[in-house]
Design an enzyme around this catalytic site. Structure first.
Site, PDB file in Angstrom:
ATOM      1  N   THR A   1       0.801  -1.336   0.105  1.00  0.00           N
ATOM      2  CA  THR A   1      -0.037  -0.105   0.005  1.00  0.00           C
ATOM      3  C   THR A   1       0.774   1.225  -0.039  1.00  0.00           C
ATOM      4  O   THR A   1       0.799   1.934  -0.729  1.00  0.00           O
ATOM      5  CB  THR A   1      -0.889  -0.056   1.081  1.00  0.00           C
ATOM      6  OG1 THR A   1      -1.850  -1.237   1.074  1.00  0.00           O
ATOM      7  CG2 THR A   1      -1.711   1.213   1.358  1.00  0.00           C
ATOM      8  N   ILE A   2       1.936   1.184   0.632  1.00  0.00           N
ATOM      9  CA  ILE A   2       2.757   2.495   0.937  1.00  0.00           C
ATOM     10  C   ILE A   2       3.705   2.435   0.081  1.00  0.00           C
ATOM     11  O   ILE A   2       4.096   3.685  -0.843  1.00  0.00           O
ATOM     12  CB  ILE A   2       3.294   2.674   2.340  1.00  0.00           C
ATOM     13  CG1 ILE A   2       2.149   2.607   3.508  1.00  0.00           C
ATOM     14  CG2 ILE A   2       4.137   4.024   2.401  1.00  0.00           C
ATOM     15  CD1 ILE A   2       1.095   4.104   3.108  1.00  0.00           C
TER      16      ILE A   2
ATOM     17  N   GLY B   1       4.985   1.525  11.014  1.00  0.00           N
ATOM     18  CA  GLY B   1       4.790   0.053  11.644  1.00  0.00           C
ATOM     19  C   GLY B   1       5.801  -0.539  12.431  1.00  0.00           C
ATOM     20  O   GLY B   1       5.764  -1.394  12.999  1.00  0.00           O
TER      21      GLY B   1
ATOM     22  N   SER C   1       3.370   6.797  11.769  1.00  0.00           N
ATOM     23  CA  SER C   1       1.968   6.258  11.074  1.00  0.00           C
ATOM     24  C   SER C   1       0.905   7.308  10.476  1.00  0.00           C
ATOM     25  O   SER C   1       1.244   8.407  10.664  1.00  0.00           O
ATOM     26  CB  SER C   1       1.176   5.327  12.112  1.00  0.00           C
ATOM     27  OG  SER C   1       0.672   6.314  13.300  1.00  0.00           O
ATOM     28  N   CYS C   2       0.153   6.833   9.869  1.00  0.00           N
ATOM     29  CA  CYS C   2      -0.907   7.481   9.202  1.00  0.00           C
ATOM     30  C   CYS C   2      -1.438   8.558  10.307  1.00  0.00           C
ATOM     31  O   CYS C   2      -1.741   9.844  10.079  1.00  0.00           O
ATOM     32  CB  CYS C   2      -1.780   6.946   8.363  1.00  0.00           C
ATOM     33  SG  CYS C   2      -2.546   5.426   9.221  1.00  0.00           S
TER      34      CYS C   2
ATOM     35  N   HIS D   1      -9.522   6.902   8.206  1.00  0.00           N
ATOM     36  CA  HIS D   1      -9.788   6.928   9.653  1.00  0.00           C
ATOM     37  C   HIS D   1     -10.469   8.336   9.790  1.00  0.00           C
ATOM     38  O   HIS D   1     -10.233   9.298   8.899  1.00  0.00           O
ATOM     39  CB  HIS D   1      -8.400   7.046  10.392  1.00  0.00           C
ATOM     40  CG  HIS D   1      -7.374   6.126   9.983  1.00  0.00           C
ATOM     41  ND1 HIS D   1      -7.798   4.658  10.357  1.00  0.00           N
ATOM     42  CD2 HIS D   1      -6.022   6.204   9.425  1.00  0.00           C
ATOM     43  CE1 HIS D   1      -6.808   3.902   9.952  1.00  0.00           C
ATOM     44  NE2 HIS D   1      -5.673   4.710   9.698  1.00  0.00           N
TER      45      HIS D   1
ATOM     46  N   GLN E   1      -5.522   6.656   5.041  1.00  0.00           N
ATOM     47  CA  GLN E   1      -4.413   5.889   5.598  1.00  0.00           C
ATOM     48  C   GLN E   1      -3.577   5.468   4.302  1.00  0.00           C
ATOM     49  O   GLN E   1      -2.412   5.113   4.713  1.00  0.00           O
ATOM     50  CB  GLN E   1      -4.893   4.612   6.501  1.00  0.00           C
ATOM     51  CG  GLN E   1      -5.635   3.553   5.544  1.00  0.00           C
ATOM     52  CD  GLN E   1      -6.991   3.533   4.961  1.00  0.00           C
ATOM     53  OE1 GLN E   1      -7.511   4.600   5.230  1.00  0.00           O
ATOM     54  NE2 GLN E   1      -7.284   2.651   4.057  1.00  0.00           N
TER      55      GLN E   1
END
Length: 356
Positions: A12-13, A118, A147-148, A227, A305
């Site tokens: 994802t990132i 993470g 983190s996000c 989020h 996120q």
């Protein structure tokens, strides 16, 4: 010479960071790496993918696993790291693998690295926020982008700190339970605390701002979109609602969403019409949620996120190698990615513009 960047991990990132690096005038994407031929790796690197043509390096697997699926393998990761052709690795491996990668790969070959939220803070010499410690990253070997959720909190805290002394920050996080592509998914009929009370986000914020009186609680909710934070901030002195909204609108990487923007689907749909993958790099404050009572300001904002940490990853690379003025560095990132600030146009205006 441009900064030579390798991205290790294309989830994802990682795939978003790799694409963002390719857009920077002072960086060059020398390659990407992954140990597994996941669907995300194959779709990004194969013909027509956003990373088509980017050299791919394999570690711990047979090159044929990738080549028979249409991914051209440029070599072995260890050989590339030992060649002197990589200045920095952005490590986007699954949480927990970065620490092992640091000890087994990056330190062995003398390559600098940027890690993700993470990983534990101890993985790096600095947890990085361009709004608070940009200059401290210059010359560091290892830097961590939080983190996000922590990134979202730090941006909002930075904006509101322009109004006075931050005395107290309390944030409730309605945390998406899984990313859209995750098979683990969210249980449809379950809400649960994410960790203890306070949640780990408070201590993560204090890795950047150790003096801040911050308390966070996180709840997992059955959604994959984004989020939602509800923050209550106490500042020294009385505030007006207009002052708070102005501070948010004028801050880099924050947008104020009014009009028809009432929920996460409204925002994500808006950005799907405007950007690759619908990535929302900005923190989006819901204007109707902003409430001021004396010294207290309460507001809700949306954190995507999948994309919110991408600008900070690019900033971290630039800050580590070039240093300089934080505003100039962030402006280079934001210009290349099209990151905005201010007020979002209502969706109705967007539809009208299309029709015209």
């Amino acid at each position: 010479m441009p900064i030579r960047v390798l991205v290790n991990g294309i989830g994802t990132i990682g795939k978003r960071v790799a694409h963002a690096v390719s857009l920077q005038p002072d960086m060059v994407l020398v390659g990407v790496s992954s140990p597994r031929p996941s669907l995300g790796v194959l779709s990004s690197l194969s013909r027509g993918g956003v990373l088509e043509g980017v050299p791919f390096y394999v570690r711990g697997a047979s090159p044929s696993l990738f080549e028979e699926r249409g991914v051209r393998v440029g070599g072995v990761l260890e050989d590339l790291l030992g060649s002197g052709r990589v200045d920095v690795v952005v490590d986007a491996a699954p949480g927990g693998e970065g620490l092992r990668n640091r000890d087994e790969l990056y330190s062995r070959y003398g390559v600098r690295a940027v890690f993700q939220g993470g990983e534990p803070a101890a993985v790096a010499e600095l947890t990085f926020s361009p709004f608070f410690n940009y200059g401290d990253a210059f010359g560091r070997r290892y830097v961590r982008v939080p983190s996000c959720n922590t990134t979202g909190i730090l941006r909002v805290v930075s904006a509101l700190s322009s109004l006075g002394e931050l005395r107290e920050v309390f944030v409730v996080i309605a945390r998406r339970a899984a990313d859209p592509a995750d098979r683990k998914g969210a249980r449809l009929n379950a809400l649960s605390l994410d960790g203890g009370v306070p949640s780990h986000h408070a201590s993560d914020v204090r890795t950047v701002l150790p003096w801040l009186n911050v308390f966070t609680v996180a709840v997992k909710v059955p959604t994959t979109l984004a989020h939602l934070h509800v923050a209550r901030v106490r500042l020294g002195g009385r505030l007006s609602r207009g002052d708070v909204i102005e501070a948010l609108e004028s801050h880099r990487r924050i947008v104020v969403a009014g009009g028809e923007f009432e929920a996460t689907p409204d925002l994500l749909e808006f950005f799907r019409d405007r950007r690759l993958r619908g990535d929302m790099y900005e923190v989006a404050v819901l204007e109707d949620s902003v409430h001021v009572d004396g010294e207290y300001a309460t507001l809700s904002y949306v954190v995507h996120q999948e994309a919110v940490v991408i600008p900070e990853n690019i900033d971290a690379v630039r800050a580590m190698f070039l240093g300089g003025d934080p505003e100039a560095g962030m402006e280079a990132t934001d210009s290349s990615l099209g990151v905005t600030r201010g007020r979002l146009a209502p969706r109705r205006a967007l539809v009208a513009a299309r029709q015209s």
